[in-house]
Design an enzyme around this catalytic site. Structure first.
Site, mmCIF file in Angstrom:
data_model
loop_
_atom_site.group_PDB
_atom_site.id
_atom_site.type_symbol
_atom_site.label_atom_id
_atom_site.label_comp_id
_atom_site.label_asym_id
_atom_site.label_seq_id
_atom_site.Cartn_x
_atom_site.Cartn_y
_atom_site.Cartn_z
ATOM 1 N N ASP A 38 0.760 -1.071 0.027
ATOM 2 C CA ASP A 38 -0.401 0.155 -0.244
ATOM 3 C C ASP A 38 1.249 1.128 0.070
ATOM 4 O OD1 ASP A 38 0.802 -0.388 2.630
ATOM 5 O OD2 ASP A 38 -0.881 0.400 3.592
ATOM 6 N N GLU A 39 2.347 1.301 -0.339
ATOM 7 C CA GLU A 39 2.283 2.467 -0.618
ATOM 8 C C GLU A 39 3.268 2.519 -2.450
ATOM 9 O OE1 GLU A 39 5.919 1.544 2.963
ATOM 10 O OE2 GLU A 39 6.420 0.737 1.077
#
Length: 329
Positions: free
Chosen positions: A242-243
């Site tokens: 989720d980066e």
């Protein structure tokens, strides 16, 4: 009629019969070789054409006629000359815009150079042809055309997959590094750029509760909102999980990066409709600048990552500049 040999003797019937037999053998061998040549030409995996020393076409297989959409009327009076073929192609737009006779003149000038050549030609219908031409002894030349459209598409797809995230189709870490390096080089010439490191807040509970498919759907939706928030010359990349990261180029002041960061936070904190449910997440952002904070990709990413962790430590859903206090949403 009486036949006399060079030495003055008269050949007997057996000698004449033997000579005729040898000629017949040569003719048979020649016919066999012609049949073999015709088979090679017709089974060649593409178009093939032959021109004589006067640039007159003397051979053109069916594959070439189909590949290049030659109409039957082009051959009503026999094979066309190369000049006629150039003019036909120019008139139907095969060589792109421009004056027809100029296209013909320029190509005939290249033919007169009699050089081997190889290039790719994109037809108006999108077909990509690999064209090879080779001069032959005594004048004239042979040209082949092979459809490489699918091959080129596969190569482009492989290259795209090597530089893009398969889920969101955003640039991946490799392409991000290339874009970041270019932006840093630009900042060294008197500009300013910002590297944003983003981490999605509260993503794991969504993934755990609704499942990985819903989590993937959310990541794709987040990617869309990030893209809608930046300019066309900026880069949005997914670097894993989720980066995300953003390369913001050609800014005038540090405050410009803050404006973008706040816009990103506002976009991501709006509810998402995922798997029939409303989902709310946030985003924490760390920002570093070139050339102020670093002059290499590794240095800038490390400092943006440091600023990101400051944002997360101070309550999440906010942005921080490297070496400065964070700003809450």
């Amino acid at each position: 009629m009486r036949v006399t040999m060079q030495d003055g003797s008269t050949p007997d019937l057996q000698q004449v019969s033997s000579a005729i037999g040898q000629i017949g053998n040569y003719v048979g061998l020649l016919r066999e070789r012609i049949r073999m040549l015709e088979a090679v030409i017709e089974n060649f995996p593409g178009g093939i054409s032959l021109y004589d020393s006067n640039n007159q076409m003397v051979l053109c297989n069916d594959q070439q006629k189909a590949l290049l959409d030659y109409p039957d009327e082009l051959f009503y009076s026999g094979f066309p000359t190369l000049e006629e073929l150039f003019r036909f192609n120019a008139r139907r737009g095969e060589y792109g815009p421009g004056d027809v006779e100029e296209h013909v003149r320029r190509r005939l000038a290249l033919v007169r150079e009699r050089r081997p050549h190889q290039y790719e030609r994109v037809r108006p219908n999108g077909t990509v042809l690999e064209v090879r031409g080779m001069p032959i002894a005594g004048g004239g030349f042979v040209t082949t055309y092979v459809d490489v459209t699918e091959q080129r598409r596969n190569q482009e797809l492989i290259a795209h997959l090597a530089h893009h995230d398969t889920l969101t189709d955003l640039p991946n870490r490799k392409l991000l590094a290339d874009r970041l390096q270019m932006a840093i080089a630009g900042s060294a010439r008197g500009g300013l750029m910002a590297g944003h490191f983003l981490d999605i807040d509260h993503f794991k509970p969504v993934n755990d509760t609704l499942g990985h498919r819903a989590g993937d759907e959310l990541l794709v939706a987040i990617a869309g909102r990030l893209l809608s928030s930046v300019r066309g010359n900026d880069t949005v990349a997914r670097i894993g999980g989720d980066e995300f990261a953003i390369v913001q180029t050609a800014i005038r002041a540090r405050a410009d990066a803050g404006v973008l960061a706040q816009r990103l936070i506002d976009q991501i904190t709006r509810p998402f409709e995922i798997a029939g449910r409303q989902v709310e997440v946030g985003v924490s952002i760390g920002i570093a600048f070139a050339p102020l904070d670093g002059s290499t990709t590794d240095e800038l990413l490390a400092k943006a990552d440091d600023a990101l962790y400051r944002s997360k430590a101070q309550g999440r859903c906010r942005y921080s500049y490297f070496g400065a206090k964070s700003a809450a949403a």
